[in-house]
Design a protein around this motif. Structure first.
Motif, PDB file in Angstrom:
ATOM      1  N   ALA A 183      41.010   5.517  18.031  1.00 46.79           N
ATOM      2  CA  ALA A 183      40.154   4.726  18.910  1.00 46.79           C
ATOM      3  C   ALA A 183      40.539   3.252  18.911  1.00 46.79           C
ATOM      4  CB  ALA A 183      38.697   4.874  18.488  1.00 46.79           C
ATOM      5  N   SER A 184      40.331   2.614  20.034  1.00 55.92           N
ATOM      6  CA  SER A 184      40.417   1.152  20.096  1.00 55.92           C
ATOM      7  C   SER A 184      39.166   0.529  19.507  1.00 55.92           C
ATOM      8  CB  SER A 184      40.587   0.684  21.542  1.00 55.92           C
ATOM      9  OG  SER A 184      41.747   1.224  22.119  1.00 55.92           O
ATOM     10  N   LYS A 185      38.048   1.240  19.676  1.00 57.88           N
ATOM     11  CA  LYS A 185      36.768   0.755  19.173  1.00 57.88           C
ATOM     12  C   LYS A 185      35.864   1.950  18.922  1.00 57.88           C
ATOM     13  CE  LYS A 185      33.179  -2.682  20.232  1.00 57.88           C
ATOM     14  NZ  LYS A 185      32.791  -3.766  21.167  1.00 57.88           N
ATOM     15  N   THR A 186      35.041   1.840  17.865  1.00 57.86           N
ATOM     16  CA  THR A 186      34.051   2.866  17.577  1.00 57.86           C
ATOM     17  C   THR A 186      32.668   2.238  17.586  1.00 57.86           C
ATOM     18  OG1 THR A 186      35.567   4.226  16.278  1.00 57.86           O
ATOM     19  CG2 THR A 186      33.202   4.518  15.869  1.00 57.86           C
ATOM     20  N   ILE A 187      31.753   2.857  18.329  1.00 60.13           N
ATOM     21  CA  ILE A 187      30.371   2.387  18.380  1.00 60.13           C
ATOM     22  C   ILE A 187      29.550   3.272  17.449  1.00 60.13           C
ATOM     23  CG2 ILE A 187      28.384   1.915  19.851  1.00 60.13           C
ATOM     24  CD1 ILE A 187      31.465   2.470  21.749  1.00 60.13           C
ATOM     25  N   ALA A 188      29.309   2.811  16.229  1.00 61.31           N
ATOM     26  CA  ALA A 188      28.510   3.571  15.274  1.00 61.31           C
ATOM     27  C   ALA A 188      27.043   3.480  15.668  1.00 61.31           C
ATOM     28  CB  ALA A 188      28.724   3.030  13.864  1.00 61.31           C
ATOM     29  N   LEU A 189      26.370   4.602  15.709  1.00 62.98           N
ATOM     30  CA  LEU A 189      24.982   4.650  16.162  1.00 62.98           C
ATOM     31  C   LEU A 189      24.035   4.538  14.977  1.00 62.98           C
ATOM     32  CD1 LEU A 189      25.383   7.527  18.772  1.00 62.98           C
ATOM     33  CD2 LEU A 189      25.449   5.045  19.174  1.00 62.98           C
ATOM     34  N   ALA A 190      23.185   3.540  15.006  1.00 64.21           N
ATOM     35  CA  ALA A 190      22.157   3.255  13.995  1.00 64.21           C
ATOM     36  C   ALA A 190      22.737   2.675  12.719  1.00 64.21           C
ATOM     37  CB  ALA A 190      21.312   4.494  13.690  1.00 64.21           C
ATOM     38  N   PHE A 191      23.722   3.360  12.117  1.00 66.47           N
ATOM     39  CA  PHE A 191      24.299   2.909  10.848  1.00 66.47           C
ATOM     40  C   PHE A 191      25.795   3.210  10.834  1.00 66.47           C
ATOM     41  CE2 PHE A 191      19.921   4.282   9.896  1.00 66.47           C
ATOM     42  CZ  PHE A 191      19.398   3.105   9.360  1.00 66.47           C
ATOM     43  N   LEU A 192      26.518   2.450  10.027  1.00 62.11           N
ATOM     44  CA  LEU A 192      27.909   2.793   9.752  1.00 62.11           C
ATOM     45  C   LEU A 192      27.946   4.094   8.962  1.00 62.11           C
ATOM     46  CD1 LEU A 192      29.526  -0.592   8.630  1.00 62.11           C
ATOM     47  CD2 LEU A 192      30.142   0.744  10.651  1.00 62.11           C
ATOM     48  N   LYS A 193      28.942   4.920   9.232  1.00 63.18           N
ATOM     49  CA  LYS A 193      29.163   6.130   8.460  1.00 63.18           C
ATOM     50  C   LYS A 193      30.256   5.854   7.429  1.00 63.18           C
ATOM     51  CE  LYS A 193      26.360   7.704  11.584  1.00 63.18           C
ATOM     52  NZ  LYS A 193      26.294   6.530  12.465  1.00 63.18           N
ATOM     53  N   ARG A 194      30.149   6.506   6.298  1.00 61.57           N
ATOM     54  CA  ARG A 194      31.099   6.238   5.211  1.00 61.57           C
ATOM     55  C   ARG A 194      32.555   6.354   5.646  1.00 61.57           C
ATOM     56  NH1 ARG A 194      29.467   9.029  -0.499  1.00 61.57           N
ATOM     57  NH2 ARG A 194      27.470   7.976  -0.857  1.00 61.57           N
ATOM     58  N   GLY A 195      32.839   7.365   6.440  1.00 60.80           N
ATOM     59  CA  GLY A 195      34.216   7.588   6.848  1.00 60.80           C
ATOM     60  C   GLY A 195      34.812   6.469   7.672  1.00 60.80           C
ATOM     61  N   LEU A 196      33.954   5.630   8.251  1.00 60.38           N
ATOM     62  CA  LEU A 196      34.440   4.513   9.073  1.00 60.38           C
ATOM     63  C   LEU A 196      34.920   3.339   8.239  1.00 60.38           C
ATOM     64  CD1 LEU A 196      31.668   4.505  11.836  1.00 60.38           C
ATOM     65  CD2 LEU A 196      33.992   5.421  12.025  1.00 60.38           C
ATOM     66  N   VAL A 197      34.565   3.302   6.957  1.00 62.84           N
ATOM     67  CA  VAL A 197      34.942   2.159   6.119  1.00 62.84           C
ATOM     68  C   VAL A 197      35.887   2.569   4.998  1.00 62.84           C
ATOM     69  CG1 VAL A 197      32.848   0.881   6.649  1.00 62.84           C
ATOM     70  CG2 VAL A 197      32.858   2.401   4.678  1.00 62.84           C
ATOM     71  N   GLN A 198      36.437   3.784   5.095  1.00 69.99           N
ATOM     72  CA  GLN A 198      37.437   4.250   4.141  1.00 69.99           C
ATOM     73  C   GLN A 198      38.693   4.659   4.900  1.00 69.99           C
ATOM     74  OE1 GLN A 198      35.539   6.691   0.701  1.00 69.99           O
ATOM     75  NE2 GLN A 198      34.236   7.069   2.478  1.00 69.99           N
ATOM     76  N   TRP A 199      39.837   4.380   4.294  1.00 67.95           N
ATOM     77  CA  TRP A 199      41.093   4.718   4.951  1.00 67.95           C
ATOM     78  C   TRP A 199      41.425   6.181   4.682  1.00 67.95           C
ATOM     79  CZ3 TRP A 199      39.803  -0.178   4.934  1.00 67.95           C
ATOM     80  CH2 TRP A 199      40.385  -1.041   5.857  1.00 67.95           C
ATOM     81  N   PRO A 200      42.112   6.838   5.650  1.00 68.99           N
ATOM     82  CA  PRO A 200      42.656   6.315   6.910  1.00 68.99           C
ATOM     83  C   PRO A 200      41.653   6.269   8.077  1.00 68.99           C
ATOM     84  CG  PRO A 200      43.305   8.586   6.655  1.00 68.99           C
ATOM     85  CD  PRO A 200      42.563   8.231   5.398  1.00 68.99           C
ATOM     86  N   GLY A 201      40.407   6.709   7.827  1.00 69.44           N
ATOM     87  CA  GLY A 201      39.416   6.698   8.898  1.00 69.44           C
ATOM     88  C   GLY A 201      39.175   5.325   9.480  1.00 69.44           C
ATOM     89  N   ARG A 202      39.196   4.313   8.619  1.00 70.05           N
ATOM     90  CA  ARG A 202      38.972   2.949   9.098  1.00 70.05           C
ATOM     91  C   ARG A 202      40.010   2.568  10.150  1.00 70.05           C
ATOM     92  NH1 ARG A 202      38.257  -0.401  11.540  1.00 70.05           N
ATOM     93  NH2 ARG A 202      37.843  -2.598  11.215  1.00 70.05           N
ATOM     94  N   GLU A 203      41.240   2.966   9.944  1.00 75.93           N
ATOM     95  CA  GLU A 203      42.290   2.646  10.911  1.00 75.93           C
ATOM     96  C   GLU A 203      42.101   3.427  12.202  1.00 75.93           C
ATOM     97  OE1 GLU A 203      47.156   2.171  10.913  1.00 75.93           O
ATOM     98  OE2 GLU A 203      46.190   3.473   9.449  1.00 75.93           O
ATOM     99  N   ALA A 204      41.702   4.695  12.091  1.00 76.13           N
ATOM    100  CA  ALA A 204      41.500   5.513  13.288  1.00 76.13           C
ATOM    101  C   ALA A 204      40.335   5.012  14.135  1.00 76.13           C
ATOM    102  CB  ALA A 204      41.249   6.964  12.884  1.00 76.13           C
ATOM    103  N   ALA A 205      39.380   4.327  13.497  1.00 78.98           N
ATOM    104  CA  ALA A 205      38.180   3.878  14.210  1.00 78.98           C
ATOM    105  C   ALA A 205      38.413   2.644  15.063  1.00 78.98           C
ATOM    106  CB  ALA A 205      37.058   3.608  13.213  1.00 78.98           C
ATOM    107  N   GLY A 206      39.460   1.881  14.783  1.00 80.87           N
ATOM    108  CA  GLY A 206      39.673   0.643  15.525  1.00 80.87           C
ATOM    109  C   GLY A 206      38.605  -0.387  15.207  1.00 80.87           C
ATOM    110  N   GLU A 207      38.272  -1.208  16.174  1.00 81.00           N
ATOM    111  CA  GLU A 207      37.205  -2.194  15.983  1.00 81.00           C
ATOM    112  C   GLU A 207      35.870  -1.476  15.780  1.00 81.00           C
ATOM    113  OE1 GLU A 207      34.931  -5.737  18.533  1.00 81.00           O
ATOM    114  OE2 GLU A 207      36.758  -4.797  19.313  1.00 81.00           O
ATOM    115  N   LEU A 208      35.054  -1.998  14.882  1.00 84.13           N
ATOM    116  CA  LEU A 208      33.774  -1.372  14.589  1.00 84.13           C
ATOM    117  C   LEU A 208      32.611  -2.212  15.104  1.00 84.13           C
ATOM    118  CD1 LEU A 208      34.144  -0.181  10.867  1.00 84.13           C
ATOM    119  CD2 LEU A 208      34.110   1.250  12.918  1.00 84.13           C
ATOM    120  N   CYS A 209      31.599  -1.542  15.622  1.00 85.55           N
ATOM    121  CA  CYS A 209      30.329  -2.205  15.886  1.00 85.55           C
ATOM    122  C   CYS A 209      29.216  -1.193  15.606  1.00 85.55           C
ATOM    123  CB  CYS A 209      30.239  -2.745  17.309  1.00 85.55           C
ATOM    124  SG  CYS A 209      30.045  -1.475  18.574  1.00 85.55           S
TER     125      CYS A 209
END
Length: 512
Positions: A183-209
């Motif tokens: 993704a270029s950007k991931t829109i996390a709904l309500a809360f960040l999910k753990r996988g979005l802040v750990q690699w390699p998931g963090r890289e796959a998520a792109g920009e986070l909001c």
């Protein structure tokens, strides 16, 4: 900012729907509207909002609630003048619950829709893609039409915005299955999910909001959520600390603590230099560097602001541990390990410091290797004073008896388990450094950059954490702020040099 697991998110959703009384369809409406706002903002940033041709977004729709969120987002964008097309991964008739309600609404509104498999997808007819295929409940590698769509979307070259998490990402561990949306950007709904802040998931998520959808953040604590993302505002709200570390006008050097740095050997004297300098730059009032006596003459004047303490005979000398215990009595905290090397009976040496000193300790580098080599460590008494361990993945592997791959596969859970079991604070270094407290609370840091993967960077961090500990901060706060400041300084240093590739550890100190 809270970080949740998939199960915690499921329970929060259920509670809000069943106990608070907010209908599931209302949460979906909120989620879709939030996604639409982010898609519109992304289009605006790209300069796509032209009156003669609105941007055209292709929505990849799965059969679950994630797909329902995507349909709502498409509807809101259509109302705002965007061109949208839905591409269902499976026949729309298979959607159930709230997702089926949204499918019906989209049909009545005449939103263009395709079904994967009915014909070739002309990816280049669209400006961007919204990934609403799979949500946090998905496990394993996406198969069938889901896997095919993910592969084709990634190959299209179009920007992809992911709803909640990229499809194919493990929401808890950050593992990216094959395939996984990039993704270029991931829109996390309500809360960040753990996988979005750990690699390699963090890289796959792109920009986070993070997009609010009507679930009050305060509810997370009620369900035992105890993982947090570190940022500047969080230090003020959670720790009551100003990250700028302001000083009072009537303070003096004694106000800001005295740190003992136990570091260095003939081959690795630079580790002590970096550690002591970093401690001073992080605001410690006094720093004493304990080093092997034969090394001390060469160190005189290298750090004019630091005091030197010579250890007769070096670390391997029979009396060195007792000498250090005496030194520790007059200090507010100590860093032990950078550049020490290994020597005979070093685990016994470390145990002496562990048991006979009441001083808060930061154990780094070779001190961690000594700890890992101590077969009787589980029987060591728990320290009453603060103890912070700062392993990189290789050191954590030795401490736990696991492989580096196993350590990296679930960093949050592993750091938390070790911290709770041994009643220490663990700083598991690396991309997305994890700080785990003895009570099981976990903090994740996203400052920093790959340029900091260089010799001496860990010595700098150990000195910074030790400095904050000596200044009177509780262990968890000192570890968290040290990690965040370390990454922030690394980012500042990389920016000043025009890139991360040429960064060296001393640049991080200079940027503090």
């Amino acid at each position: 900012m809270y970080i949740v697991t998939a199960d915690e998110m499921r329970k929060l959703d259920q509670y809000v729907i069943e106990q608070i009384g907010i209908p599931a369809v209302a949460l979906m409406e909120n989620a879709g509207a939030a996604v639409a706002r982010e898609v519109a903002a992304f289009s605006r940033q790209r300069g796509w909002l032209r009156p003669d041709r609105p941007p055209h977004w292709l929505f990849l729709i799965g059969k679950g609630n994630n797909g329902g969120d995507g349909i709502v987002a498409a509807r809101h964008l259509l109302e705002s003048g965007f061109a949208v097309t839905l591409l269902y991964a499976i026949p729309p008739a298979e959607l159930r619950g709230e997702a089926a309600l949204q499918r019906d609404a989209a049909q009545r509104l005449g939103i263009p829709a395709l079904v994967y498999g009915d014909g070739e997808v002309d990816w280049q007819a669209y400006d961007g893609i919204v990934d609403a295929l799979l949500g946090t409940g998905s496990q394993g590698s996406p198969r069938g039409p889901y896997g095919d769509l993910i592969r084709q979307a990634n190959a299209s070259g179009l920007p992809i915005l992911a709803v909640d998490i990229p499809s194919g990402l493990d929401a808890d561990t950050g593992r990216t299955h094959d395939p996984c949306i990039r993704a270029s950007k991931t829109i996390a709904l309500a809360f960040l999910k753990r996988g979005l802040v750990q690699w390699p998931g963090r890289e796959a998520a792109g920009e986070l909001c993070v997009a609010p959808i009507g679930i009050a953040p305060q509810l997370a604590a009620r369900f035992g959520v105890s993982s947090f993302l570190l940022d500047e505002s969080f230090f003020r709200s959670h720790f009551a600390i100003d990250p700028a570390l302001p000083r009072t006008a009537d303070s003096h050097k004694g106000t800001y603590g005295h740190l003992l740095v136990c570091a260095g050997s003939l081959a690795m004297s630079g580790a002590g230099i970096l550690c002591a300098k970093a401690a001073l730059r992080t605001g410690c009032g006094l720093v004493t560097w304990a080093a092997p006596e034969p090394l001390v003459p060469a160190l005189i004047g290298l750090i004019p602001e630091a005091m030197l303490a010579a250890i007769p005979g070096g670390w391997a000398a029979p009396a060195s541990a007792a000498a250090l215990v005496d030194l520790l009595r007059g200090r507010d905290a100590a860093v032990i390990g950078p550049g020490l090397g290994r020597f005979a009976d070093d685990t016994k040496w470390l145990r002496t410091l562990w048991e006979e000193s009441a001083c808060p300790l930061v154990l780094d580098a070779d001190a961690l290797n000594m700890l890992a080599a101590a077969a009787d460590f589980p029987a060591w008494p728990k320290r009453t004073a603060a103890t912070i361990l700062t392993p990189h993945p290789g050191e954590m592997a030795r401490l736990t008896g696991l492989s580096v791959r196993e350590v990296q596969a679930n960093r949050i859970q592993l750091a938390r388990g070790y911290a709770v079991e041994h009643q220490v604070t663990v700083v598991l270094k690396g991309a997305g450094t994890v700080v785990a407290a003895p009570d099981g609370t976990v903090y994740v840091n996203l400052t920093g950059n790959p340029g900091m993967a260089t010799g001496g960077s860990g010595d700098v961090l150990a000195g910074m954490i030790g400095s904050l500990l000596a200044q009177g901060m509780p262990a968890t706060a000192a570890a968290c702020l040290g990690v965040w400041l370390h990454g922030t300084a690394g980012d500042r240093a990389a920016a000043s040099r025009g890139g991360a590739y040429s960064l060296v550890a001393g640049d991080i100190i200079d940027a503090l």
